[in-house]
Design a protein around this motif. Sequence first.
Motif, PDB file in Angstrom:
ATOM      1  N   LYS A 178      -5.037   0.305 -13.578  1.00 21.69           N
ATOM      2  CA  LYS A 178      -5.222   1.547 -12.644  1.00 21.69           C
ATOM      3  C   LYS A 178      -6.650   1.125 -11.704  1.00 21.69           C
ATOM      4  O   LYS A 178      -6.588   1.467 -10.734  1.00 21.69           O
ATOM      5  N   LEU A 226      -2.312   7.864  -7.260  1.00 20.25           N
ATOM      6  CA  LEU A 226      -3.589   7.892  -7.799  1.00 20.25           C
ATOM      7  C   LEU A 226      -4.453   8.955  -7.286  1.00 20.25           C
ATOM      8  O   LEU A 226      -4.336   9.375  -6.260  1.00 20.25           O
ATOM      9  N   PHE A 267       0.719  -1.372  -0.020  1.00 16.51           N
ATOM     10  CA  PHE A 267       0.053  -0.032  -0.070  1.00 16.51           C
ATOM     11  C   PHE A 267       0.773   1.253  -0.009  1.00 16.51           C
ATOM     12  O   PHE A 267       0.454   2.343  -0.551  1.00 16.51           O
ATOM     13  N   LEU A 294       1.432   1.746  -3.817  1.00 16.14           N
ATOM     14  CA  LEU A 294       0.445   2.258  -4.407  1.00 16.14           C
ATOM     15  C   LEU A 294       0.161   3.614  -4.107  1.00 16.14           C
ATOM     16  O   LEU A 294      -0.340   4.402  -4.962  1.00 16.14           O
ATOM     17  N   GLU A 353       2.417   5.848  -6.077  1.00 16.72           N
ATOM     18  CA  GLU A 353       1.881   6.466  -7.521  1.00 16.72           C
ATOM     19  C   GLU A 353       0.799   7.469  -7.604  1.00 16.72           C
ATOM     20  O   GLU A 353       0.629   8.017  -8.662  1.00 16.72           O
ATOM     21  N   LYS A 355      -5.976  -1.209  -8.969  1.00 18.54           N
ATOM     22  CA  LYS A 355      -5.096  -0.494  -8.082  1.00 18.54           C
ATOM     23  C   LYS A 355      -6.092   0.306  -7.224  1.00 18.54           C
ATOM     24  O   LYS A 355      -6.123   0.221  -5.866  1.00 18.54           O
ATOM     25  N   GLN A 356      -7.068   1.134  -7.751  1.00 16.84           N
ATOM     26  CA  GLN A 356      -8.070   1.809  -7.176  1.00 16.84           C
ATOM     27  C   GLN A 356      -8.952   1.156  -6.251  1.00 16.84           C
ATOM     28  O   GLN A 356      -9.343   1.326  -5.054  1.00 16.84           O
ATOM     29  N   TYR A 399      -6.724   8.479   0.936  1.00 16.54           N
ATOM     30  CA  TYR A 399      -6.558   7.011   1.388  1.00 16.54           C
ATOM     31  C   TYR A 399      -5.508   7.181   2.413  1.00 16.54           C
ATOM     32  O   TYR A 399      -5.303   6.375   3.263  1.00 16.54           O
ATOM     33  N   LEU A 423      -8.515  -1.795  -4.968  1.00 14.35           N
ATOM     34  CA  LEU A 423      -7.740  -2.161  -3.589  1.00 14.35           C
ATOM     35  C   LEU A 423      -7.811  -1.142  -2.676  1.00 14.35           C
ATOM     36  O   LEU A 423      -7.977  -1.426  -1.497  1.00 14.35           O
TER      37      LEU A 423
END
Lengths: 275, 285
Positions: B18, A78, A70, A73, A76, B21-22, A84, B24
Amino acid sequence: MGLAILFVYGYPIIRLFDFSMRRIRGASGPFIGFDNYRFVLRNPIFQEAVRHNLFLLVGVPILIIIALIFASLLFEQLKGWKFYRFAFFLPYILAVPVIGIVFSYLLMLHGALNETLRFLRLDFLALDWIGSPNIALKTLLAIIVWKEMGFGIVLFFARLMSVSEEIYDAAKIDGANWWQTLWYITIPQLQIVIEFFAIVTIINLLSWIFAYVYTITRGGPGTSTQVMELWIFNKVARGAPNPGMGAAASVILFLGTIVLIFTLLRLRMRVGEEE
Amino acid sequence: MKEMSKRTGVSFERATQKAIKQLLLIIVAFIALYPLYWLIITAFKTQADYLVNKFGLPWPIMIGNIVTALRGGRFARWFLNSTIITAGSTLAGTTIACLAAFAFAKMPFRGSNAILNFVISLMVVPPVVMIVPLFILYAQIGFTSTYQGIIVLYVGLTMPFSVYLLTNFFKTIPHDIVDSAMMDGCSHFGILWRIYVPLSAPALVTLIIVNALWIWNELLLALVFLPKDKMRTLMVGITAFRSRLNLDIPVTMAGLLLSTLPMIILYVVFQRFFIRGLTAGATKG
């Protein structure tokens, strides 16, 4: 500072060794050598507590894997990554007694989790999470992982932010996929932080989980979630106080933790030399 | 043509990746937030609503639980105890740590580094190890169930981390400032108070937040060293409160919500400091 440290650490640690060799009644008692140790080590409940503490160490690799995945993740960046990060870290700041009580209601046989599972027609998953001696310790571990994961994620993420982006750009140009990037770049870059996190987590799982056990299971059902801290606590505060034995158990816990940490550090230094 | 389809293929793959991942991230964020969400909605349910509706939104919204929780037990008293103990320990601890860190960072003496390393290494000593001897000592000197007794413990236990964090920060402040201030006739305390404290405000805020959070949430020591009901902290109080009122779960949840609210508000407002402070142990590596 000196006084505070001496009072809170120095005095107790010295007296601890002294007390652990006495049969304590009130403030002190006769010297009895290693009898307390012998009793503690032979005590089946204490042995069980040690085994449970060691079982909980399974949480170390689990937490590291979750945190690695995580954190990368998050890295990145996003859409919504700040949210998050906020969400992942939130459990870490909540008080253990509070979440302990919340989970003990959520996970009751007829609590919200099982009602949801039944609603989804997943009845076979609706277990007695806390009331069953076979599951309670695993449930406890899951709750600890739930709370501690945010710390690992944010810790690893903070370190990743200080890694130069060029390495990641180069990997992208070379066509590395997600797992390759994680394995060949992220993990080596994070090595020191991973070690730090592993040590902190080991210390926590051996000697900082009292609040979870006390608020969720009190060591039960039976003795299925008994841990060393609770055993020591019961020797001081409950109906049958026996501080001498509590002291002997404390010494065992204390030396155990120290030995474990030094072994890990030695191991790390040896690996460092070979490289 | 061929080139085009290949590219859309790649971008399609990217998009699915993507999306996974989102997904998750959303799932784990949901798991992380759900217990708090459940605590909040349950705190506003009526008992009857809770029995039939365990995970939906509350209806009708029941404010009365909070009032009941406040009246039940000695909630207000526990809240006050927690506040006094947290504020007292944090204030005293930070002040002492400032003085110590200043000495370690700017007035090194023979062996000061060894002492510093020793103090820092105390961070790994688990508090449960200290309770047996301190419990006996406290019973002898009448320190059990007193504010000063527990404050001394918290000050001592937070000291290694505080000294570690502040010494590292103080070391980054250039020595020239000290020299020129000395030249102007400033005393050591003056330098600490007028130069170091203002310059290290962010580190101090971080430290105060981390220590306050730890002390507010601490259970074991509060349980052992504050046995009298009227001296209990919130964390000890709610564990007892739960067993007394465990039939009325919404009221219990209202009590829990109240006792954790100060820290949630602090976290929402000062998120940056929380994250920085709680990960500070690793920055040096």
